[in-house]
Scaffold this motif. Sequence first.
Motif, PDB file in Angstrom:
ATOM      1  N   ASN A 114       0.859  -1.185   0.000  1.00  0.00           N
ATOM      2  CA  ASN A 114       0.000   0.000   0.000  1.00  0.00           C
ATOM      3  C   ASN A 114       0.893   1.232   0.000  1.00  0.00           C
ATOM      4  OD1 ASN A 114      -1.783   2.054   0.408  1.00  0.00           O
ATOM      5  ND2 ASN A 114      -2.622   1.276   2.312  1.00  0.00           N
ATOM      6  N   ARG A 115       0.978   1.897  -1.122  1.00  0.00           N
ATOM      7  CA  ARG A 115       1.810   3.100  -1.242  1.00  0.00           C
ATOM      8  C   ARG A 115       1.004   4.377  -1.031  1.00  0.00           C
ATOM      9  NH1 ARG A 115       4.614  -0.030  -5.683  1.00  0.00           N
ATOM     10  NH2 ARG A 115       6.538  -0.683  -4.675  1.00  0.00           N
ATOM     11  N   THR A 116      -0.246   4.228  -0.623  1.00  0.00           N
ATOM     12  CA  THR A 116      -1.089   5.399  -0.381  1.00  0.00           C
ATOM     13  C   THR A 116      -0.992   5.816   1.081  1.00  0.00           C
ATOM     14  OG1 THR A 116      -3.102   4.224   0.258  1.00  0.00           O
ATOM     15  CG2 THR A 116      -2.706   4.481  -2.112  1.00  0.00           C
ATOM     16  N   LYS A 117      -1.747   6.847   1.430  1.00  0.00           N
ATOM     17  CA  LYS A 117      -1.772   7.345   2.808  1.00  0.00           C
ATOM     18  C   LYS A 117      -3.049   6.962   3.540  1.00  0.00           C
ATOM     19  CE  LYS A 117       1.329  11.133   1.863  1.00  0.00           C
ATOM     20  NZ  LYS A 117       1.622  12.547   1.965  1.00  0.00           N
ATOM     21  N   VAL A 118      -3.806   6.039   2.937  1.00  0.00           N
ATOM     22  CA  VAL A 118      -5.053   5.577   3.557  1.00  0.00           C
ATOM     23  C   VAL A 118      -5.066   4.059   3.645  1.00  0.00           C
ATOM     24  CG1 VAL A 118      -6.416   7.577   2.820  1.00  0.00           C
ATOM     25  CG2 VAL A 118      -6.289   5.575   1.358  1.00  0.00           C
TER      26      VAL A 118
ATOM     27  N   GLN B 168      -6.184   0.349   3.118  1.00  0.00           N
ATOM     28  CA  GLN B 168      -6.726  -0.290   1.912  1.00  0.00           C
ATOM     29  C   GLN B 168      -7.276  -1.687   2.226  1.00  0.00           C
ATOM     30  OE1 GLN B 168      -6.961   1.115  -1.147  1.00  0.00           O
ATOM     31  NE2 GLN B 168      -6.077   2.987  -0.330  1.00  0.00           N
TER      32      GLN B 168
ATOM     33  N   PRO C 153      -1.505   2.163   5.620  1.00  0.00           N
ATOM     34  CA  PRO C 153      -0.691   3.042   4.766  1.00  0.00           C
ATOM     35  C   PRO C 153       0.800   2.725   4.880  1.00  0.00           C
ATOM     36  CG  PRO C 153      -2.303   4.310   5.995  1.00  0.00           C
ATOM     37  CD  PRO C 153      -2.359   2.917   6.528  1.00  0.00           C
TER      38      PRO C 153
ATOM     39  N   ASN D  90     -14.507  -1.314  -1.151  1.00  0.00           N
ATOM     40  CA  ASN D  90     -14.753   0.127  -1.005  1.00  0.00           C
ATOM     41  C   ASN D  90     -16.043   0.374  -0.268  1.00  0.00           C
ATOM     42  OD1 ASN D  90     -12.542   0.072  -2.587  1.00  0.00           O
ATOM     43  ND2 ASN D  90     -13.373   1.313  -4.199  1.00  0.00           N
TER      44      ASN D  90
END
Length: 70
Positions: free
Chosen positions: A8-12, A14, A44, A70
């Motif tokens: 997970n390279r996002t800031k939320v 997943q 994250p 989602n």
Amino acid sequence: IVEAEVVNRTKVHQPFRFRYSWYGADGLEVRAPTVVWRHESVPPGSLRRLTAIAPSHNAHDFRLELYADN
């Protein structure tokens, strides 16, 4: 045994679901009660390893299926 890494390279956070499907030498799916959808999540900046063991000696190939929750 097979293993895949999910990053997970996002800031939320997943969340997702996944399963491994197994196939015989003839290309047909090897059905087994252990082939089920599993829920997982990756915080994250983290990594998760998704491992599985073939349900029988007849399994010669596999497919990893992933769907976002989602």
